[in-house]
Design an enzyme around this catalytic site. Structure first.
Site, PDB file in Angstrom:
ATOM      1  N   CYS A   1       1.072   4.602   0.102  1.00 25.48           N
ATOM      2  CA  CYS A   1      -0.075   4.640  -0.796  1.00 25.48           C
ATOM      3  C   CYS A   1      -1.253   4.080  -0.028  1.00 25.48           C
ATOM      4  O   CYS A   1      -1.127   3.067   0.656  1.00 25.48           O
ATOM      5  CB  CYS A   1       0.218   3.775  -2.022  1.00 25.48           C
ATOM      6  SG  CYS A   1      -1.167   3.703  -3.175  1.00 25.48           S
TER       7      CYS A   1
ATOM      8  N   HIS B   1       3.473  10.056  -8.470  1.00 25.22           N
ATOM      9  CA  HIS B   1       2.854   8.855  -7.887  1.00 25.22           C
ATOM     10  C   HIS B   1       1.388   8.728  -8.349  1.00 25.22           C
ATOM     11  O   HIS B   1       0.949   7.654  -8.763  1.00 25.22           O
ATOM     12  CB  HIS B   1       2.945   8.962  -6.357  1.00 25.22           C
ATOM     13  CG  HIS B   1       2.256   7.877  -5.588  1.00 25.22           C
ATOM     14  ND1 HIS B   1       2.923   7.045  -4.725  1.00 25.22           N
ATOM     15  CD2 HIS B   1       0.943   7.498  -5.524  1.00 25.22           C
ATOM     16  CE1 HIS B   1       2.053   6.193  -4.186  1.00 25.22           C
ATOM     17  NE2 HIS B   1       0.849   6.454  -4.644  1.00 25.22           N
ATOM     18  N   GLU B   2       0.661   9.846  -8.303  1.00 25.42           N
ATOM     19  CA  GLU B   2      -0.760   9.809  -8.687  1.00 25.42           C
ATOM     20  C   GLU B   2      -0.921   9.614 -10.191  1.00 25.42           C
ATOM     21  O   GLU B   2      -1.818   8.889 -10.626  1.00 25.42           O
ATOM     22  CB  GLU B   2      -1.483  11.077  -8.233  1.00 25.42           C
ATOM     23  CG  GLU B   2      -1.497  11.307  -6.723  1.00 25.42           C
ATOM     24  CD  GLU B   2      -1.945  10.103  -5.898  1.00 25.42           C
ATOM     25  OE1 GLU B   2      -2.802   9.331  -6.379  1.00 25.42           O
ATOM     26  OE2 GLU B   2      -1.411   9.924  -4.793  1.00 25.42           O
TER      27      GLU B   2
HETATM   28 NI    NI Z   1      -1.068   5.722  -4.245  1.00 22.74          NI
END
Ligand code: NI
Length: 182
Positions: free
Chosen positions: A110, A153-154
């Site tokens: 990330c 994830h987003e």
């Molecule tokens: Ni991220």
């Protein structure tokens, strides 16, 4: 162009906040932000450009990572060497997801997390998302494998969740054998 220093680090509490629904028409500043993110993520995945502009490679970024508390994110997916697809998802929702779960063997990354992490994050192997595009049209997008992971994830970012929050602190590889490694 966006720089790595524009991206908030996990220490910033804003990243733990829930982003708000976007209303249409999209503002000029959000359009610019989206185009800037596409450019940055694309360049970051092209080795010569990532070096030139000092970019950490990344395939996704949510608005909140720039301090913009709005429900949208961008994923730039290299589907073939040097070929990229852009996904701009505004007010996204998961409408269906596979039972099969996968995880990134080397660990998720990330752009807001600037340290080594240990552990796995189980994610659905396939997801179908519903969202709006930049013109306010409803769209449906399917992702599998790493693209599915990027979407999940987003989407987590929009809800104030970082991937490290999903790693079991006491047992970072918990139930690893139940999921498929990619
Ligand atoms: Ni991220």
């Amino acid at each position: 162009m966006l720089k790595m220093s524009d991206i908030l680090d996990e220490k910033n509490k804003i990243l733990r906040e829930k982003s708000e629904e976007v209303t249409f028409p999209l503002s000029e500043s959000d359009k610019k932000t989206i185009n800037d993110i596409i450019e940055m993520l694309t360049n970051s995945q092209i080795p010569e450009l990532s070096e030139k502009y000092d970019l950490r490679p990344g395939m996704g970024l949510a608005a909140i990572q720039l301090g913009i508390k709005k429900r949208y994110f961008v994923v730039v997916h290299e589907y073939e060497e040097g070929k990229f697809d852009n996904y701009v998802l505004i007010n996204p929702k998961i409408v269906s997801s596979s039972e099969e779960m996968i995880y990134v063997g080397e660990g998720e990354g990330c752009l807001s997390i600037n340290r080594e992490t240990v552990g796995i994050v189980p994610r659905s192997a396939r997801v179908t998302m519903e969202a709006y595009d930049m013109d306010g049209n409803k769209i449906r997008v399917r992702g599998r494998e790493e693209l599915a992971i990027a979407f999940q994830h987003e989407l987590d970012h929009l809800n104030g969740i970082l991937f490290v929050d999903r790693i079991d602190k006491n047992d970072p590889f918990k139930n690893k054998n139940l999921y498929r490694e990619i």
